[in-house]
Scaffold this active site. Structure first.
Site, PDB file in Angstrom:
ATOM      1  CB  CYS A 109       3.507  -5.257   7.109  1.00  0.00           C
ATOM      2  SG  CYS A 109       2.484  -4.143   6.184  1.00  0.00           S
ATOM      3  CB  CYS A 123      -1.964   6.424   3.164  1.00  0.00           C
ATOM      4  SG  CYS A 123      -0.710   5.216   2.727  1.00  0.00           S
TER       5      CYS A 123
HETATM    6 FE1  SF4 Z   1      -3.036   1.606   0.734  1.00  0.00          FE
HETATM    7 FE2  SF4 Z   1      -4.293   3.946   0.062  1.00  0.00          FE
HETATM    8 FE3  SF4 Z   1      -1.852   3.969   1.153  1.00  0.00          FE
HETATM    9 FE4  SF4 Z   1      -2.156   3.076  -1.335  1.00  0.00          FE
HETATM   10  S1  SF4 Z   1      -2.509   5.196  -0.627  1.00  0.00           S
HETATM   11  S2  SF4 Z   1      -0.872   2.147   0.279  1.00  0.00           S
HETATM   12  S3  SF4 Z   1      -4.160   2.034  -1.201  1.00  0.00           S
HETATM   13  S4  SF4 Z   1      -3.750   3.240   2.137  1.00  0.00           S
END
Ligand code: SF4
Length: 364
Positions: A109, A123
């Site tokens: 990854c 995230c």
């Molecule tokens: Fe991917 Fe959204 Fe995380 Fe950016 S914020 S790395 S686009 S999941």
């Protein structure tokens, strides 16, 4: 000084001839040393004359990312915290799987930006904010580090089989360097990765999507995560600037090779997007495209903003999709104990030694 890993083959040829006064074929030799034999110094290039190596060393450097930490998960997933030349930190993850014959295969990854501007609410990378784009040399430096770590020197049967741009950053927001990286990956005298072994994952950015598709250099994965615009706006506020309906319309005519499909990533968040009503909406969206679904189960750590879906809801969701002829596979997150799973990458000084967008790669 030129960082030679940042040059495409054509640029290297121009550099060797114009800057060093070397014949063109010399570029091919140097290129193979850099990408196939993973040379870290010009001195290793033994079929290149000493005088040429000295001239190279005067004008160019080979800069690999420095490995700050390596963490191994109980499930075999390995996470590297890498320091780039300017001190910026990024993470890359190696995810093991076994072929049908039992042979070990690794999916890597890759990160493509330091941080990320998209701010998806589930995230960890999104919480870092955006620092800068990574260059081609930095993106592919991750692959060189992985190959060296794995002792992977057999181009005919590499252990490192698949690459997924699912780490830190949004690839289509660093399109230029990502496309340069893809061309170098594809070069048979370079890293020699077939497009079938590379997946670029985007949260859905209009600019660049078509260019990526027309290049044919990688498969496409789209982080959908929401069955309608309202939920997408809530959990992926910036990605939702491009209306979900317009994203799906663009994917209806996305250039695909025979039997190729777009992969939709769908993170099941407890009580947010994991109901049958959501599955119904999702079917309507995905049916408009040649797509398949990867369902990823959210597994929160303490303090995370969402809950995990219950096993009953996960099963019901998956079964509903299959009942409507949508291919949907539940992907197990790997590397959670070392924060290497999907959405958990967050490189920072604080995380050195405990370090942590991740390990939910497509199966090798
Ligand atoms: Fe991917 Fe959204 Fe995380 Fe950016 S914020 S790395 S686009 S999941």
């Amino acid at each position: 000084m030129t960082d030679i890993l940042n040059l495409t083959y054509e640029e290297l040829e121009a550099f060797m001839t114009a800057e060093l006064g070397e014949p063109r074929f010399r570029a091919r030799q140097v290129w193979q040393w850099l990408w196939q034999k993973c040379a870290r110094s010009f001195d290793e290039m033994t079929n290149v004359s000493k005088a040429t190596r000295a001239r190279l060393a005067e004008k160019a450097v080979i800069t690999w990312p420095e490995v700050e930490t390596v963490q191994k998960s109980a499930d075999g997933t390995t996470k590297f915290l890498l320091r780039l030349a300017d001190g910026a930190l990024v993470e890359t993850v190696l995810i093991p799987s076994a072929s049908r014959e039992g042979t070990l295969r690794i999916t890597q990854c890759l990160s493509c930006q330091v941080g990320c501007a998209m701010g998806c609410t589930f995230c960890s990378t999104g919480t870092m904010g955006f620092e800068r784009n990574m260059t081609m040399g930095e993106i592919l430096g991750q692959v060189l580090v992985a190959r060296a770590h794995l002792g992977d020197s057999r181009p005919d049967h590499p252990i490192l089989r698949n690459l997924v741009f699912m780490g830190m950053g949004e690839p289509l927001l660093n399109l230029n360097e990502v496309m340069r990286s893809l061309r170098t990956l594809n070069d048979e005298f370079g890293l020699s990765f077939s497009p079938r072994r590379i997946t670029v994952s985007t949260c859905g950015i209009e600019k660049g999507l078509r260019e990526l598709g027309e290049s044919g250099l990688a498969f496409l994965a789209v982080s959908l995560h929401a069955p309608n615009q309202e939920i997408r706006k809530r959990i992926m506020p910036k990605a939702a600037h491009w209306h979900l309906d317009d994203l799906i319309t663009a994917l209806e005519s996305y250039p695909l090779k025979t039997r190729e499909r777009v992969t939709f990533e769908y993170l099941l968040l407890g009580g947010v997007n994991d109901g049958i009503e959501h599955a119904r909406e999702l079917v309507r969206l995905v049916s408009r495209t040649k797509g398949k679904l990867n369902l990823i189960v959210y597994n929160p750590a303490e303090g995370d903003p969402y809950d995990a879906p219950t096993p009953e809801r996960i099963l019901a969701f998956e079964q509903y999709l299959w009942s409507k002829n949508i291919t949907a596979i539940i992907r197990k997150s790997k590397g959670q104990d070392i924060k290497a799973a999907c959405g958990q990458l967050k490189a920072s000084e604080l995380q050195r030694g405990t370090a942590s967008a991740g390990a939910d790669a497509p199966e090798a």
